[in-house]
Design a protein around this motif. Sequence first.
Motif, PDB file in Angstrom:
ATOM      1  N   ARG A 183     -86.655  48.410  29.201  1.00  0.00           N
ATOM      2  CA  ARG A 183     -87.383  49.501  28.689  1.00  0.00           C
ATOM      3  C   ARG A 183     -87.330  50.709  29.693  1.00  0.00           C
ATOM      4  NH1 ARG A 183     -91.939  46.125  28.760  1.00  0.00           N
ATOM      5  NH2 ARG A 183     -92.947  46.964  30.379  1.00  0.00           N
ATOM      6  N   ARG A 184     -87.844  51.746  29.396  1.00  0.00           N
ATOM      7  CA  ARG A 184     -87.796  53.123  30.238  1.00  0.00           C
ATOM      8  C   ARG A 184     -88.549  52.755  31.568  1.00  0.00           C
ATOM      9  NH1 ARG A 184     -89.891  56.636  27.172  1.00  0.00           N
ATOM     10  NH2 ARG A 184     -91.928  56.366  27.618  1.00  0.00           N
ATOM     11  N   ASP A 185     -89.885  52.082  31.388  1.00  0.00           N
ATOM     12  CA  ASP A 185     -90.625  51.833  32.299  1.00  0.00           C
ATOM     13  C   ASP A 185     -90.690  50.317  33.113  1.00  0.00           C
ATOM     14  OD1 ASP A 185     -91.616  50.519  30.085  1.00  0.00           O
ATOM     15  OD2 ASP A 185     -93.525  51.873  30.118  1.00  0.00           O
ATOM     16  N   ASP A 186     -89.692  49.705  32.779  1.00  0.00           N
ATOM     17  CA  ASP A 186     -89.349  48.265  33.442  1.00  0.00           C
ATOM     18  C   ASP A 186     -88.980  48.774  35.029  1.00  0.00           C
ATOM     19  OD1 ASP A 186     -89.897  46.424  31.828  1.00  0.00           O
ATOM     20  OD2 ASP A 186     -88.079  46.488  30.761  1.00  0.00           O
TER      21      ASP A 186
ATOM     22  N   ARG B  29     -65.608  48.171  33.254  1.00  0.00           N
ATOM     23  CA  ARG B  29     -64.991  47.091  33.831  1.00  0.00           C
ATOM     24  C   ARG B  29     -64.926  45.910  32.567  1.00  0.00           C
ATOM     25  NH1 ARG B  29     -68.466  43.922  36.063  1.00  0.00           N
ATOM     26  NH2 ARG B  29     -70.107  45.618  36.342  1.00  0.00           N
ATOM     27  N   GLN B  30     -65.803  45.844  31.827  1.00  0.00           N
ATOM     28  CA  GLN B  30     -65.977  45.017  30.753  1.00  0.00           C
ATOM     29  C   GLN B  30     -65.371  45.394  29.337  1.00  0.00           C
ATOM     30  OE1 GLN B  30     -66.104  41.922  31.489  1.00  0.00           O
ATOM     31  NE2 GLN B  30     -67.157  41.539  33.218  1.00  0.00           N
ATOM     32  N   ASN B  31     -65.107  46.710  29.110  1.00  0.00           N
ATOM     33  CA  ASN B  31     -65.016  47.143  27.964  1.00  0.00           C
ATOM     34  C   ASN B  31     -65.845  46.969  26.905  1.00  0.00           C
ATOM     35  OD1 ASN B  31     -63.407  48.866  26.160  1.00  0.00           O
ATOM     36  ND2 ASN B  31     -62.029  47.328  25.484  1.00  0.00           N
ATOM     37  N   VAL B  32     -67.101  47.131  27.085  1.00  0.00           N
ATOM     38  CA  VAL B  32     -68.341  46.732  26.112  1.00  0.00           C
ATOM     39  C   VAL B  32     -69.132  47.811  26.012  1.00  0.00           C
ATOM     40  CG1 VAL B  32     -68.227  44.191  26.778  1.00  0.00           C
ATOM     41  CG2 VAL B  32     -69.871  46.026  28.031  1.00  0.00           C
ATOM     42  N   GLU B  33     -70.039  47.936  25.019  1.00  0.00           N
ATOM     43  CA  GLU B  33     -71.007  48.752  24.682  1.00  0.00           C
ATOM     44  C   GLU B  33     -72.395  48.071  25.146  1.00  0.00           C
ATOM     45  OE1 GLU B  33     -71.272  50.237  20.651  1.00  0.00           O
ATOM     46  OE2 GLU B  33     -69.122  49.979  20.304  1.00  0.00           O
ATOM     47  N   TYR B  34     -73.133  48.801  26.033  1.00  0.00           N
ATOM     48  CA  TYR B  34     -74.389  48.078  26.563  1.00  0.00           C
ATOM     49  C   TYR B  34     -75.610  48.886  26.019  1.00  0.00           C
ATOM     50  CZ  TYR B  34     -78.130  46.988  29.855  1.00  0.00           C
ATOM     51  OH  TYR B  34     -79.179  46.468  30.626  1.00  0.00           O
ATOM     52  N   ILE B  35     -76.552  48.175  25.214  1.00  0.00           N
ATOM     53  CA  ILE B  35     -77.569  49.048  24.244  1.00  0.00           C
ATOM     54  C   ILE B  35     -78.761  48.472  24.989  1.00  0.00           C
ATOM     55  CG2 ILE B  35     -78.467  49.301  22.214  1.00  0.00           C
ATOM     56  CD1 ILE B  35     -75.677  48.862  20.982  1.00  0.00           C
ATOM     57  N   THR B  36     -79.812  49.302  25.159  1.00  0.00           N
ATOM     58  CA  THR B  36     -81.209  48.775  25.669  1.00  0.00           C
ATOM     59  C   THR B  36     -82.185  49.640  25.057  1.00  0.00           C
ATOM     60  OG1 THR B  36     -81.535  50.441  27.349  1.00  0.00           O
ATOM     61  CG2 THR B  36     -80.205  48.407  28.049  1.00  0.00           C
ATOM     62  N   LEU B  37     -83.578  49.359  25.386  1.00  0.00           N
ATOM     63  CA  LEU B  37     -84.771  50.151  24.960  1.00  0.00           C
ATOM     64  C   LEU B  37     -85.015  51.027  26.050  1.00  0.00           C
ATOM     65  CD1 LEU B  37     -86.889  47.127  23.624  1.00  0.00           C
ATOM     66  CD2 LEU B  37     -85.539  48.778  22.226  1.00  0.00           C
TER      67      LEU B  37
END
Length: 198
Positions: A104-107, A123-131
Motif C-alpha cells: 500500500r501507499r504507506d508501506d 521484462r515479464q510482460n505482466v500487469e502488476y497491481i497493488t494497493l
Amino acid sequence: MKACVLYSGGKDSSLIAVILTKLGYEVELVTLNFGIFDSFKPAAKSASALGFKHRVFKADKKILENATDIIINDGFPNNGINYIHKEALDLVSRDYNVVADGTRRDDRIPKLKGNEINSLEGRQNVEYITLRGFGHKTINNLSDVLFEVKKEQTSMENNSDYEIEIRYLINEIEGESASSRIFPSHIQSRVVGWKNKI
C-alpha cells in the motif's frame, strides 16, 4: 483472466484478492516457500477460510540465502526483504499474466519504486497491481467491515511473511538472539474468516 496475488494471510493481501475477484479476475493466492520451514501454513488456512484457491510456490533456496546474507550484513531487514520480494514477483510472473500484492501507499517494505514496476512489467510482460492508492487507515476500515482478524504476538507458527524462513535461517547461522534483534517481536494481524462476505 487469472491473477496471482502474493499472499501472506494478512489484511492487505486478502483485500487485494477480494477487489480483483470483484473485478472479474480468477484469483489464485500464492505463497512462496523456500523449503526450509513450512511457513506457508498460516496463509493456507487464511485462504481456505476465505474460500480462495491457494498455491505454495516452491522457490530456490539460494534466493532466501542471498536475502539472509543482505540482512545479516545490514543488521536490519529492509534491503533483504525488498530483494526477496522482487525475486518473488519475477518468479510468479513466469506463470501468470497478472500479478498482484497487498503493498500500500504507506508501506516501507516490501515496495517497488516506479522504475522497478516499469521494469517488471516490461521484462515479464505482466500487469502488476497493488494497493498503492490505499493507506493503512483505509485498509483497516475496509478490513474491519469484511474480515475476522486475529491479532497476536508474531511467532514462527502464525505468520507466512518472508520474515519467517529468513528468521529460521538466521537462527541456524547466527543464533536466535540475532534473529530476535533484527526482527523484534510485534503484533501480527491474520485474517481468519469473513465478517461480511461480499
